[in-house]
Design an enzyme around this catalytic site. Sequence first.
Site, PDB file in Angstrom:
ATOM      1  N   ASP A  42       0.829  -1.204   0.000  1.00  0.00           N
ATOM      2  CA  ASP A  42       0.000   0.000   0.000  1.00  0.00           C
ATOM      3  C   ASP A  42       0.867   1.259   0.000  1.00  0.00           C
ATOM      4  O   ASP A  42       1.671   1.460   0.905  1.00  0.00           O
ATOM      5  CB  ASP A  42      -0.868   0.003   1.272  1.00  0.00           C
ATOM      6  N   TYR A  47       2.639   9.873   0.169  1.00  0.00           N
ATOM      7  CA  TYR A  47       3.719   9.291   0.979  1.00  0.00           C
ATOM      8  C   TYR A  47       5.111   9.609   0.423  1.00  0.00           C
ATOM      9  O   TYR A  47       6.112   9.324   1.076  1.00  0.00           O
ATOM     10  CB  TYR A  47       3.571   7.761   1.090  1.00  0.00           C
ATOM     11  N   LYS A  71      -2.909   5.865  -3.975  1.00  0.00           N
ATOM     12  CA  LYS A  71      -4.072   6.707  -3.666  1.00  0.00           C
ATOM     13  C   LYS A  71      -3.857   8.107  -4.201  1.00  0.00           C
ATOM     14  O   LYS A  71      -2.750   8.654  -4.092  1.00  0.00           O
ATOM     15  CB  LYS A  71      -4.288   6.785  -2.149  1.00  0.00           C
ATOM     16  N   HIS A 104      -7.858   9.093  -1.769  1.00  0.00           N
ATOM     17  CA  HIS A 104      -7.223   9.025  -0.438  1.00  0.00           C
ATOM     18  C   HIS A 104      -8.117   9.612   0.660  1.00  0.00           C
ATOM     19  O   HIS A 104      -8.284   9.025   1.722  1.00  0.00           O
ATOM     20  CB  HIS A 104      -5.882   9.760  -0.486  1.00  0.00           C
TER      21      HIS A 104
HETATM   22  N1  LIG Z   1      -5.781   5.908   3.856  1.00  0.00           N
HETATM   23  C1  LIG Z   1      -5.278   6.672   4.806  1.00  0.00           C
HETATM   24  O1  LIG Z   1      -5.684   7.814   5.026  1.00  0.00           O
HETATM   25  C2  LIG Z   1      -4.174   6.111   5.659  1.00  0.00           C
HETATM   26  C3  LIG Z   1      -3.858   6.742   6.868  1.00  0.00           C
HETATM   27  C4  LIG Z   1      -2.850   6.172   7.644  1.00  0.00           C
HETATM   28  C5  LIG Z   1      -2.194   5.022   7.212  1.00  0.00           C
HETATM   29  N2  LIG Z   1      -2.508   4.446   6.019  1.00  0.00           N
HETATM   30  C6  LIG Z   1      -1.812   3.229   5.521  1.00  0.00           C
HETATM   31  O2  LIG Z   1      -1.876   2.218   6.516  1.00  0.00           O
HETATM   32  C7  LIG Z   1      -0.559   1.796   6.866  1.00  0.00           C
HETATM   33  C8  LIG Z   1      -0.505   1.376   8.320  1.00  0.00           C
HETATM   34  O3  LIG Z   1      -0.918   2.397   9.177  1.00  0.00           O
HETATM   35  P1  LIG Z   1       0.103   3.261  10.077  1.00  0.00           P
HETATM   36  O4  LIG Z   1       1.419   3.286   9.415  1.00  0.00           O
HETATM   37  O5  LIG Z   1      -0.594   4.529  10.359  1.00  0.00           O
HETATM   38  O6  LIG Z   1       0.131   2.495  11.470  1.00  0.00           O
HETATM   39  P2  LIG Z   1       0.394   1.008  11.993  1.00  0.00           P
HETATM   40  O7  LIG Z   1       0.716   0.092  10.899  1.00  0.00           O
HETATM   41  O8  LIG Z   1      -0.740   0.686  12.915  1.00  0.00           O
HETATM   42  O9  LIG Z   1       1.639   1.224  12.946  1.00  0.00           O
HETATM   43  C9  LIG Z   1       2.933   1.434  12.485  1.00  0.00           C
HETATM   44  C10 LIG Z   1       3.800   1.622  13.723  1.00  0.00           C
HETATM   45  O10 LIG Z   1       3.685   0.474  14.551  1.00  0.00           O
HETATM   46  C11 LIG Z   1       4.934  -0.131  14.771  1.00  0.00           C
HETATM   47  N3  LIG Z   1       4.765  -1.573  14.603  1.00  0.00           N
HETATM   48  C12 LIG Z   1       4.397  -2.252  13.492  1.00  0.00           C
HETATM   49  N4  LIG Z   1       4.346  -3.565  13.722  1.00  0.00           N
HETATM   50  C13 LIG Z   1       4.669  -3.734  15.012  1.00  0.00           C
HETATM   51  C14 LIG Z   1       4.796  -4.864  15.855  1.00  0.00           C
HETATM   52  N5  LIG Z   1       4.581  -6.096  15.402  1.00  0.00           N
HETATM   53  N6  LIG Z   1       5.166  -4.682  17.148  1.00  0.00           N
HETATM   54  C15 LIG Z   1       5.381  -3.438  17.631  1.00  0.00           C
HETATM   55  N7  LIG Z   1       5.288  -2.317  16.885  1.00  0.00           N
HETATM   56  C16 LIG Z   1       4.936  -2.461  15.580  1.00  0.00           C
HETATM   57  C17 LIG Z   1       5.882   0.455  13.740  1.00  0.00           C
HETATM   58  O11 LIG Z   1       7.147   0.672  14.325  1.00  0.00           O
HETATM   59  P3  LIG Z   1       8.486   0.030  13.676  1.00  0.00           P
HETATM   60  O12 LIG Z   1       8.684   0.692  12.365  1.00  0.00           O
HETATM   61  O13 LIG Z   1       9.507   0.408  14.704  1.00  0.00           O
HETATM   62  O14 LIG Z   1       8.243  -1.447  13.584  1.00  0.00           O
HETATM   63  C18 LIG Z   1       5.255   1.802  13.416  1.00  0.00           C
HETATM   64  O15 LIG Z   1       5.731   2.806  14.273  1.00  0.00           O
HETATM   65  C19 LIG Z   1       0.290   3.032   6.526  1.00  0.00           C
HETATM   66  O16 LIG Z   1       1.650   2.739   6.493  1.00  0.00           O
HETATM   67  C20 LIG Z   1      -0.334   3.439   5.225  1.00  0.00           C
HETATM   68  O17 LIG Z   1       0.123   2.583   4.177  1.00  0.00           O
HETATM   69  C21 LIG Z   1      -3.516   4.970   5.254  1.00  0.00           C
END
Ligand SMILES: NC(=O)c1ccc[n+]([C@@H]2O[C@H](COP(=O)([O-])OP(=O)(O)OC[C@H]3O[C@@H](n4cnc5c(N)ncnc54)[C@H](OP(=O)(O)O)[C@@H]3O)[C@@H](O)[C@H]2O)c1
Length: 271
Positions: A42, A47, A71, A104
């Site tokens: 994704d 980004y 997106k 998005h």
């Molecule tokens: N459509 C939208 O508006 C939107 C908004 C936000 C996000 N997104 C998408 O969704 C994806 C995921 O969401 P997100 O990046 O906001 O948050 P997330 O995946 O919930 O969390 C990422 C964070 O959690 C940590 N993490 C991941 N796996 C872990 C584990 N197994 N144990 C402990 N910590 C862990 C990572 O740290 P480390 O790097 O240190 O592992 C990072 O700091 C994004 O990257 C993006 O592609 C879309």
Amino acid sequence: MNMVEAKDFRIPIVGLGTWALRGRDCARLVEQAIRIGYRHIDTAQMYDNEAEVGEGVRASGLRSEVMVTTKVQPTLLAPRDLERSVKESLARLRLDAVDLLLIHWPNPRVPLAETLGAMAKMKREGFTKQIGVSNFTVALLAEANKVTSEPLVCNQIECHPYLDQDKVIAACRKAGMAVVAYSPVARGGAKDDKLMERIGKAYGKTAAQVCLRWLMQQGIVVIPRTSKAERLKENFAIVDFELSDAEMKEIAGLARRGGRIVDWTWSPKWD
Ligand SMILES: NC(=O)c1ccc[n+]([C@@H]2O[C@H](COP(=O)([O-])OP(=O)(O)OC[C@H]3O[C@@H](n4cnc5c(N)ncnc54)[C@H](OP(=O)(O)O)[C@@H]3O)[C@@H](O)[C@H]2O)c1
């Protein structure tokens, strides 16, 4: 690989989120993820990493097996801007087409029907296999599904145990759309959760894995992001255990007011 089906489109249930991954690290992580078994990546125009995501996908040698999502950013939803920006995304990704193209964020300054008309055109002309939306409310989903000429396969929304998204999830299901959960481990907040830690112990799993499994067991696609190779494996290893109904309910009880992480208040203020 577990898949979620929506309108004849199959989405791998575990994907890799790439927000905030940059440069060589991003390309390397994407390639490693695909080698581990991820088949869903994704990204987004916002980004600033489409080039590196494309590089990682190509380096894996498995492009044809991997679902790539990008997106369109909310300031580019007018048809001409959208069409140009999608072609620019593909040039950065160095791909002929993406598998899934999403709006998005909604932008109230641009009529939704016009944006969806341009999205449908992108699909018809082969720049994307499927189209969908992100951050759409129940009301916007109803409007979108009414005016679109091509099926919308998913709504990508913030989704984790701390946020009650039941209404929008029900609306997606009613419309035959998949739910893709972003911030599925609550930006790392799930990893120290006492309840999920306790539940995980019985299965030899971490709290983060229990959190992802809780979503997956509801048929929700998850796209956790990590910058660490070992966590790529951890986040992918959620298919070999099953939470009981009682555990599913207990985790649902974590939902609370103010559980949202991503700020929505700025979205209606596009300039
Ligand atoms: N459509 C939208 O508006 C939107 C908004 C936000 C996000 N997104 C998408 O969704 C994806 C995921 O969401 P997100 O990046 O906001 O948050 P997330 O995946 O919930 O969390 C990422 C964070 O959690 C940590 N993490 C991941 N796996 C872990 C584990 N197994 N144990 C402990 N910590 C862990 C990572 O740290 P480390 O790097 O240190 O592992 C990072 O700091 C994004 O990257 C993006 O592609 C879309």
